[in-house]
Design a protein around this motif. Structure first.
Motif, short mmCIF file in Angstrom:
data_model
loop_
_atom_site.label_atom_id
_atom_site.label_comp_id
_atom_site.label_asym_id
_atom_site.label_seq_id
_atom_site.Cartn_x
_atom_site.Cartn_y
_atom_site.Cartn_z
N ASP A 232 51.76 4.97 45.30
CA ASP A 232 52.44 4.34 46.29
C ASP A 232 52.41 4.19 47.77
O ASP A 232 51.91 5.36 48.18
CB ASP A 232 54.06 4.25 46.04
N LEU A 233 52.24 2.97 48.18
CA LEU A 233 52.04 3.10 49.87
C LEU A 233 53.28 2.24 50.17
O LEU A 233 53.64 1.02 49.95
CB LEU A 233 50.97 2.38 50.11
N VAL B 103 44.73 7.15 55.66
CA VAL B 103 45.43 6.05 55.89
C VAL B 103 44.69 4.99 56.78
O VAL B 103 44.49 5.65 58.04
CB VAL B 103 46.73 6.34 56.26
N TRP C 75 46.31 0.28 54.41
CA TRP C 75 46.13 0.67 53.29
C TRP C 75 45.73 2.15 53.14
O TRP C 75 45.33 2.97 54.09
CB TRP C 75 45.04 0.03 52.45
N ALA C 76 45.84 3.00 51.94
CA ALA C 76 45.58 4.45 51.63
C ALA C 76 44.33 4.71 50.77
O ALA C 76 44.22 3.75 49.81
CB ALA C 76 47.09 5.10 51.72
N ALA D 288 52.50 7.35 52.02
CA ALA D 288 51.32 7.38 51.36
C ALA D 288 51.57 8.22 50.26
O ALA D 288 51.60 9.54 50.46
CB ALA D 288 50.06 7.32 51.90
N VAL E 49 54.80 5.06 57.72
CA VAL E 49 53.91 4.87 56.52
C VAL E 49 54.06 6.00 55.82
O VAL E 49 54.23 7.22 56.23
CB VAL E 49 52.47 4.58 57.08
N ASN F 298 46.25 7.36 44.39
CA ASN F 298 47.33 6.79 45.07
C ASN F 298 48.40 6.26 44.12
O ASN F 298 48.01 5.74 43.31
CB ASN F 298 46.78 5.88 46.04
#
Lengths: 466, 318
Positions: free
Chosen positions: A42-43, A84, A275-276, A59, A57, A40
């Motif tokens: 960026d989110l 996600v 959150w991812a 991700a 969203v 991961n």
């Protein structure tokens, strides 16, 4: 506050921020740095300004993709479970909705290499662009929405956007009938062909998956040459010209509210957390025949909620462990890092505070202010469940740390580096400025928000040679 | 036996274990139990120079000797150790062994090894090793089944894996004489641990069907499956054992709130009914295999990370 006032000066801003501005979550932990397809980076999550009726969203995974990195250009991993997660309310960090994304790459068709009558296609090719029935070896994905114990496939066999190898690839594949598109080039119209509906009639929103411009910006080279600082205008965006792989959702807000309606007023249920993550099977067996088998339960290997938490808050000794855990246990496992941010002591260790005559003691410990900010206390919420999730208030326009916004049509996103570093180092949500203040590409005004991927042919990091 | 190659460990099969990043607990005390259901849990042997990352363990029928699989410097191997504790002795080199169980006569250990490859391309098999050591042998008919769990009761050897014909996951049965029959396939996605009940019913832990982050157990009787527990969070190999009275199941799992290992006890008649034991097993967080001795009310249990390099425990219920 006496000490705080001294941090408002531009001099300190210029010194501190380049030292500590890090990549949001690019290669942030030792183990995941060996596994970019599951990393991961960026989110972003925010709601549509004004109407508050759409949740966006994005991700991103796979850090620092070189656009010219053929013949096997970067892709999502078929062996990774991408997720996600959406939590809701002030008292729980358990998922109320989970979007699971699984990829599948079309197997190569074996071709008799000695049969010269065979045309382009199949596993015999040198150019990966020619290997699949639809150009690049086709990769598709399925989106499953998990709510309670109910799993529902809301998008099936959706095509992943191909890499942007260059104009010759696009034109050739289109001419050969290997690229079914109405677009004239790898442009935004082409991108929109890969934005697909989820659920019946698009009732669950839209989804996109594929390579994009990495939308983060930061001076990587200066920072990781042991804080070899450069002023604004000289500092380099180390992420410029690199791609990432992004999954972008455009979801009706009514799909994440407790009662299926748009909230008319703020309640404890009108704050969500996003959150991812990425997970791999517990066991992988490498075979002599070139294949591999992955078996056992899923093990989370990467996660990201707020930017920079694992990168800048969690110590090296616990970064891998952080990636293996969920936000539910953050306070128990990592609370000491939030209350006693090591980054303050690192800044002190390299002499920043001493050079400025500032006592860092007030910033070293008892930092409940950090928890207050990331849990949106300033928005009027009293959040009991604290963990690394990106909080989004569904009743007001987003703006970090209430969500993280990509401002479409500009080269600006929420400058999370500035905010978080200001908070960590000075107990203030502002006052420290990053030497790199904008992206190297303009964000889109619609999904997938991140700009088109840089072209491998003429936008990679190669240089002419004499 | 069909032609099979590569038993010396020379196969370059790599066993990669995810999820082993963890606290390095300095020689933690033996796990303590919370409610008295389990009388004691004692360390038999911990990893070190001779082995690391144990996966699964099973006891001899009398409960006096434990057999376990673990990594060694050049691959993986089968070991034995006195249940009372002591030094582990290597019985055989294997490729990437996981679950195992001991035949009712105590003479043979049957190991699920998904890593072995035949010269015909078949992947994975059940292998048998004498409890006194020696060269492993493939159980005929199990080649290509990618076995992931095994349990023995009487003459029955029940295992989870994949159907070599189509790769679909399922639950299968064989015997030391060879030959494989399919017990169940429908709806099984990622079969792992398996246990045989006192009336012949089979319990299977599916690591996928309950969602990505939790697992469930189904009970298979006469080719029909019913869900008996959900929401488990297990490791690999998963640990699943039928308590001697046949009324309960023991599962090695992790506490969702703390991430630490624990043993859970469930009624076979339904999830969480009569679940008096919810204590954690020390501060460990890599729960793995669990098997009951055939003729003794004791269990072998593995935490792949306990004490740093993993520990094999003996569990003694009341």
């Amino acid at each position: 506050m006496r000490v705080r006032s001294r941090f408002a000066g531009l001099l300190l801003a210029g010194l501190l921020t380049p030292l500590l501005a890090l990549a949001s979550s690019h290669r942030e932990a030792p183990a995941i740095s060996f596994d970019p397809a599951a990393d991961n980076t960026d989110l972003w999550a925010w709601i549509k300004p004004g109407t508050h009726d759409r949740l966006y969203v994005v991700a991103a995974y796979n850090p620092l993709e070189e656009p010219s990195g053929g013949p096997n250009f970067q892709k999502f991993s078929d062996d990774v479970l991408y997720e996600v997660h959406v939590v809701r309310g002030v008292s729980s960090l358990e998922d109320v909705i989970t979007y699971q994304i699984r990829f599948r790459t079309e197997p190569l068709t074996r071709v008799d290499v000695a049969d010269l009558t065979k045309g382009p296609g199949g596993g015999k090719e040198f150019f990966a662009q020619l290997s699949g029935a639809v150009g690049f070896q086709r990769q598709t994905y399925t989106v499953t929405k998990v709510q309670g114990r109910q799993s529902t496939v809301i998008a099936r066999d959706v095509p992943v956007a191909p890499p942007n190898a260059g104009p010759r690839t696009f034109a050739t594949l289109k001419a050969l009938g290997l690229l079914n598109t109405n677009a004239s080039a790898y442009n935004d119209d082409f991108t929109q062909e890969f934005v697909r509906p989820m659920g019946s009639g698009g009732g669950e929103g839209t989804v996109f998956a594929g390579p994009r411009d990495d939308g983060f910006y930061v001076d990587l080279g200066g920072i990781f040459d042991l804080a070899n600082l450069r002023a604004k205008g000289i500092a380099q965006d180390g992420v410029a010209g690199y791609n990432c792989h992004a999954i972008a959702f455009d979801i009706p807000v009514t799909k994440v509210t407790v009662d299926g309606h748009l909230p008319s007023a703020r309640t404890n249920d009108t704050i969500i957390g996003v959150w991812a993550s990425a997970s791999r099977r517990k066991i992988t067996i490498q075979r002599h025949n070139g294949q591999s088998d992955a078996i056992g339960p899923w093990v989370q290997v990467s996660r990201l909620g707020l930017p920079l938490i694992n990168e800048a808050v969690i110590g090296l000794q616990d970064k891998d462990r952080f990636n293996r855990t969920t936000p539910v246990t953050d306070v128990a496992n990592f609370g000491a890092y939030f209350l006693n941010p090591i980054i303050v002591r690192d800044a002190e260790a390299v002499g920043i505070y001493a050079a400025l005559g500032v006592d860092p003691a007030p910033f070293k410990t008892n930092r409940t202010d950090i928890l207050d900010i990331i849990s949106l206390k300033q928005n009027g919420y009293t959040v009991a469940a604290i963990g690394d999730v990106l909080r989004v208030d569904l009743t007001v326009d987003s703006g970090f740390p209430n969500g993280r916004v990509i401002y479409g049509g500009t080269n600006q996103e929420d400058d999370v580096t500035d905010v978080l570093l200001s908070v960590l180092l000075t107990k203030s949500p502002s006052g420290i400025s990053d030497g790199v203040d904008h992206n190297d590409a303009t964000y889109l005004t619609r999904s997938p928000w991140l700009a088109k991927p840089w072209s491998g042919f003429d936008q990679g990091h190669g240089k002419p040679t004499p | 036996m069909r032609k099979w190659v590569g038993w010396s460990g020379a196969l370059a099969v790599v066993l990669a274990v995810a999820g082993c990043s963890k606290d390095q607990n300095p020689s933690p005390a033996p796990p303590q139990q919370g409610d008295g259901t389990v009388k004691s849990v004692a360390s038999m042997v911990s990893g070190g120079a001779s082995f690391r990352v144990p996966f699964d363990a099973a006891l001899s029928p009398d409960g006096k000797t434990a057999y376990f699989t673990a990594l060694v410097d050049e691959g993986a191997a089968l070991f034995k150790v006195p249940a009372a504790g002591g030094t582990a002795a290597k019985l055989a080199d294997l490729v990437s062994p996981g679950p195992l169980d001991v035949t009712s006569d105590g003479q043979t250990v049957v190991v699920a090894d998904p890593g072995v490859e035949s010269d015909t391309g078949a992947l994975g098999a059940l292998v048998s090793v004498s409890t006194s050591g020696g060269t492993p042998s493939v159980l005929g008919g199990t080649e290509g089944t990618m076995p992931r769990g095994v349990a023995i009761s009487g003459g029955r050897i029940v295992f989870t894996g994949s159907d070599p014909a189509d790769g679909s996951p399922g639950v299968f049965e064989t015997s030391v004489g060879g030959g494989v029959t399919t017990l169940f396939k429908t709806g099984i996605l990622e079969p792992s641990a398996v246990a045989i009940g006192t009336t012949g019913e089979v319990y299977v832990l599916d690591a996928e069907s309950d969602g990505a982050r939790t697992q469930h157990v189904v009970k298979i009787v006469s080719g029909a499956a019913s869900e008996v527990m959900t929401g488990l969070r297990v490791g690999f190999p998963a640990g699943l054992a039928v308590a001697e009275n046949g009324a309960n199941l023991l599962v090695s799992s992790t506490d969702p709130n703390t991430g630490k290992a624990r043993l859970e006890r469930f009624s076979v008649s339904g999830m969480a009914a009569g679940n008096p034991f919810t204590g954690t097993v020390g501060s460990f967080d890599e729960p793995a295999g669990l098997h009951r001795a055939a003729k003794s009310d004791s269990y072998a249990y593995v935490d792949s990370g306990a004490s740093g390099a993993g520990t094999v425990f003996v569990v003694n219920p009341q």
